[in-house]
Design a protein around this motif. Structure first.
Motif, PDB file in Angstrom:
ATOM      1  N   HIS A 320       0.827  -1.217   0.000  1.00  0.00           N
ATOM      2  CA  HIS A 320       0.000   0.000   0.000  1.00  0.00           C
ATOM      3  C   HIS A 320       0.861   1.268   0.000  1.00  0.00           C
ATOM      4  CE1 HIS A 320      -4.009  -1.970   0.835  1.00  0.00           C
ATOM      5  NE2 HIS A 320      -3.153  -2.959   0.973  1.00  0.00           N
ATOM      6  N   GLY A 321       2.079   1.146  -0.525  1.00  0.00           N
ATOM      7  CA  GLY A 321       2.972   2.296  -0.598  1.00  0.00           C
ATOM      8  C   GLY A 321       3.587   2.691   0.730  1.00  0.00           C
ATOM      9  N   GLY A 322       3.311   1.893   1.781  1.00  0.00           N
ATOM     10  CA  GLY A 322       3.846   2.216   3.104  1.00  0.00           C
ATOM     11  C   GLY A 322       2.913   3.064   3.943  1.00  0.00           C
ATOM     12  N   LEU A 323       1.863   3.617   3.321  1.00  0.00           N
ATOM     13  CA  LEU A 323       0.787   4.361   3.986  1.00  0.00           C
ATOM     14  C   LEU A 323       1.177   5.754   4.473  1.00  0.00           C
ATOM     15  CD1 LEU A 323      -0.953   1.537   6.083  1.00  0.00           C
ATOM     16  CD2 LEU A 323      -1.540   2.369   3.805  1.00  0.00           C
ATOM     17  N   LEU A 327       6.320   4.961   8.818  1.00  0.00           N
ATOM     18  CA  LEU A 327       5.843   3.597   8.636  1.00  0.00           C
ATOM     19  C   LEU A 327       6.336   3.033   7.309  1.00  0.00           C
ATOM     20  CD1 LEU A 327       4.101   1.258   9.654  1.00  0.00           C
ATOM     21  CD2 LEU A 327       2.109   2.372   8.604  1.00  0.00           C
ATOM     22  N   LYS A 328       6.493   3.907   6.325  1.00  0.00           N
ATOM     23  CA  LYS A 328       6.938   3.472   4.999  1.00  0.00           C
ATOM     24  C   LYS A 328       8.292   2.776   5.066  1.00  0.00           C
ATOM     25  CE  LYS A 328       7.461   5.205   0.276  1.00  0.00           C
ATOM     26  NZ  LYS A 328       7.106   6.320  -0.619  1.00  0.00           N
ATOM     27  N   GLN A 329       9.202   3.300   5.858  1.00  0.00           N
ATOM     28  CA  GLN A 329      10.532   2.705   5.977  1.00  0.00           C
ATOM     29  C   GLN A 329      10.459   1.331   6.641  1.00  0.00           C
ATOM     30  OE1 GLN A 329       9.846   6.010   6.551  1.00  0.00           O
ATOM     31  NE2 GLN A 329      10.905   6.630   4.677  1.00  0.00           N
ATOM     32  N   ILE A 330       9.549   1.177   7.599  1.00  0.00           N
ATOM     33  CA  ILE A 330       9.383  -0.116   8.264  1.00  0.00           C
ATOM     34  C   ILE A 330       8.793  -1.137   7.293  1.00  0.00           C
ATOM     35  CG2 ILE A 330       8.187  -1.323  10.134  1.00  0.00           C
ATOM     36  CD1 ILE A 330       8.235   1.345  11.688  1.00  0.00           C
ATOM     37  N   VAL A 331       7.787  -0.718   6.519  1.00  0.00           N
ATOM     38  CA  VAL A 331       7.161  -1.604   5.547  1.00  0.00           C
ATOM     39  C   VAL A 331       8.178  -2.062   4.506  1.00  0.00           C
ATOM     40  CG1 VAL A 331       5.412  -1.743   3.731  1.00  0.00           C
ATOM     41  CG2 VAL A 331       4.865  -0.633   5.901  1.00  0.00           C
ATOM     42  N   ALA A 332       9.038  -1.153   4.060  1.00  0.00           N
ATOM     43  CA  ALA A 332      10.085  -1.515   3.103  1.00  0.00           C
ATOM     44  C   ALA A 332      11.023  -2.563   3.693  1.00  0.00           C
ATOM     45  CB  ALA A 332      10.869  -0.273   2.684  1.00  0.00           C
ATOM     46  N   LYS A 333      11.379  -2.398   4.948  1.00  0.00           N
ATOM     47  CA  LYS A 333      12.315  -3.302   5.612  1.00  0.00           C
ATOM     48  C   LYS A 333      11.802  -4.737   5.617  1.00  0.00           C
ATOM     49  CE  LYS A 333      16.056  -3.730   8.326  1.00  0.00           C
ATOM     50  NZ  LYS A 333      17.421  -3.363   7.920  1.00  0.00           N
ATOM     51  N   VAL A 334      10.504  -4.897   5.881  1.00  0.00           N
ATOM     52  CA  VAL A 334       9.947  -6.252   5.976  1.00  0.00           C
ATOM     53  C   VAL A 334       9.507  -6.798   4.617  1.00  0.00           C
ATOM     54  CG1 VAL A 334       9.216  -5.905   8.357  1.00  0.00           C
ATOM     55  CG2 VAL A 334       7.604  -5.427   6.508  1.00  0.00           C
ATOM     56  N   GLY A 337      13.028  -4.570   1.017  1.00  0.00           N
ATOM     57  CA  GLY A 337      13.521  -3.278   0.546  1.00  0.00           C
ATOM     58  C   GLY A 337      12.593  -2.600  -0.443  1.00  0.00           C
ATOM     59  N   TYR A 338      11.498  -3.264  -0.811  1.00  0.00           N
ATOM     60  CA  TYR A 338      10.556  -2.723  -1.791  1.00  0.00           C
ATOM     61  C   TYR A 338       9.311  -2.191  -1.081  1.00  0.00           C
ATOM     62  CZ  TYR A 338      13.401  -5.810  -4.745  1.00  0.00           C
ATOM     63  OH  TYR A 338      14.444  -6.449  -5.364  1.00  0.00           O
ATOM     64  N   VAL A 339       8.847  -1.017  -1.487  1.00  0.00           N
ATOM     65  CA  VAL A 339       7.635  -0.489  -0.852  1.00  0.00           C
ATOM     66  C   VAL A 339       6.745   0.283  -1.822  1.00  0.00           C
ATOM     67  CG1 VAL A 339       8.776   1.633  -0.033  1.00  0.00           C
ATOM     68  CG2 VAL A 339       6.734   0.791   1.135  1.00  0.00           C
ATOM     69  N   SER A 340       7.317   1.039  -2.763  1.00  0.00           N
ATOM     70  CA  SER A 340       6.501   1.846  -3.672  1.00  0.00           C
ATOM     71  C   SER A 340       7.317   2.295  -4.869  1.00  0.00           C
ATOM     72  CB  SER A 340       5.952   3.079  -2.930  1.00  0.00           C
ATOM     73  OG  SER A 340       5.265   3.937  -3.812  1.00  0.00           O
ATOM     74  N   GLY A 341       6.752   2.134  -6.068  1.00  0.00           N
ATOM     75  CA  GLY A 341       7.400   2.676  -7.254  1.00  0.00           C
ATOM     76  C   GLY A 341       8.262   1.684  -7.999  1.00  0.00           C
TER      77      GLY A 341
END
Length: 379
Positions: A320-323, A327-334, A337-341
């Motif tokens: 969800h782009g990390g919201l 929080l975005k950096q945490i979502v990328a970590k889990v 390394g990918y989160v948005s784009g």
């Protein structure tokens, strides 16, 4: 999981004991009102006890969902602001070696009003963005060994539709209309279609059967299909013309039977926990032409790290782009390394969609909007 269940009560206690009770110039009735709104508002995840839903799908209709979510997220931001105030005051007390010193007085109604205003503005805006229509996101991807017949081939990626109780049919109709107007060559859907049963959602999900693409509509499952009756939903969507590539692949051919590219997909990587097959990359590639470029679908982007030498373009969702920032950096970590784009990993390009809609369990966005992704392939 236990911490997830307990945390809302901790949040409520912090708001009541550290934000509301210290206020000096606020009457008892207003303190009780604030405690009801922001203390009980912290416990939104337990509303499902009364609505008949659960934490994954609270089963609240649209406007009750917007109302409770706005209070809930405003409560979260008020809790965070209260913690920040406590930390600032604590550091200041230590630096001055004086427990009576502070920068932001807890009893100040002026600061309290400011904190409430900030929390409600952020919470309200976040929920408004969460329920907003998706924006259009365009990518142009150069693919090595792309046949000339596939040059300018147009793909639409949808992901994280999360059709559920707060959804209204016009939202899905608008998405289908916008996609079909672009006359795509391929439509690829990267999982998390639904939160709920076929009986509850058929009147909205069947709208997706109107999606049209020159070479077909393909999809993979997401983790939310696993919570909502995986086998029934896959069979349902396939009867409606959406072909699922669950550890499978196809060769896309044009009207002259010229092979253009491979499209592959895997079942969600958490499927084995539901007594379903594991995600199997090799099986997905088994019936493909290795001389053609390969487009891969995986709901969860962390799998892309295993596809660096196998996929030319990998399409994902789930994050969800990390919201929101932080929080975005945490979502990328889990998520590897990918989160948005767009990400470049050697031969592979990875596109992680922010999601076409939002999950009813956490319907907020502060930075990365919902999106429909349009990809044009170039030689």
């Amino acid at each position: 999981m236990l911490a997830f269940k307990i945390f809302p009560f901790i949040q409520a206690l912090v708001i009541i004991l550290c934000f509301i009770l210290p206020l000096k110039k606020v009457s008892l009735k207003y303190k009780i009102l604030l405690a009801i709104i922001f203390g009980l508002g912290s416990l939104k995840q337990y509303i499902y006890i009364f609505s008949g839903g659960d934490m994954m799908d609270p089963k609240l209709s649209r406007y009750p969902a917007i109302f409770f979510d706005t209070i809930y997220f405003s409560s979260i931001f008020l809790f965070l602001l209260t913690l920040i105030r406590m930390i600032i005051n604590g550091v200041y007390k230590l630096s001055r070696l004086n427990p009576g010193k502070f920068i932001i007085p807890a009893q100040s109604t002026r600061y309290a009003a400011l904190f409430l205003l900030i929390a409600c503005l952020i919470g309200g805006r976040a929920v408004f963005n969460g329920f907003a229509p998706p924006v259009d996101k365009f990518y142009e991807i150069t693919v090595k060994n792309l046949p000339s017949e596939a040059n300018d081939l147009r793909i639409v990626e949808l992901a994280d539709l999360h059709i559920s109780a707060p959804t209204i049919p016009s939202e899905i109709e608008d998405i289908v209309k916008r996609v079909n107007e672009t006359e795509p060559d391929l439509i690829l859907i990267a999982g998390d279609f639904v939160d709920g049963t076929i009986e509850e959602l058929d009147y909205m999900t069947k709208i997706l059967f109107n999606l049209k693409a020159k070479y077909g509509v393909y999809a993979v499952s997401g983790n939310h299909e696993l919570y909502s009756g995986y086998k029934n939903w896959i069979e349902y969507f396939e009867k409606g013309g959406i072909k699922f590539l669950e550890n499978d692949g196809v060769i896309i051919r044009n009207e002259k039977d010229v092979p253009l590219l491979n499209v592959c997909g895997v079942i969600d990587i958490s499927a084995h926990r539901f007594n379903l097959p594991e995600a199997d990359i090799q099986k997905a590639l088994a019936n493909t032409d290795r001389n053609l470029p390969t487009i891969f679908m995986s709901h969860q982007p962390k799998l892309a790290n295993q596809l660096k030498d196998k996929s030319d373009l990998t399409l994902c969702g789930h994050t969800h782009g990390g919201l929101m920032p932080g929080l975005k950096q945490i979502v990328a970590k889990v998520n590897g390394g990918y989160v948005s784009g767009l990400y470049n990993t050697g031969r592979q390009r990875v596109i992680v969609s922010n999601g076409t809609r939002i999950w009813a369990g956490a319907p907020l966005r502060l930075h990365d909007p919902s999106q429909i992704v349009y990809v044009t392939l170039k030689q």
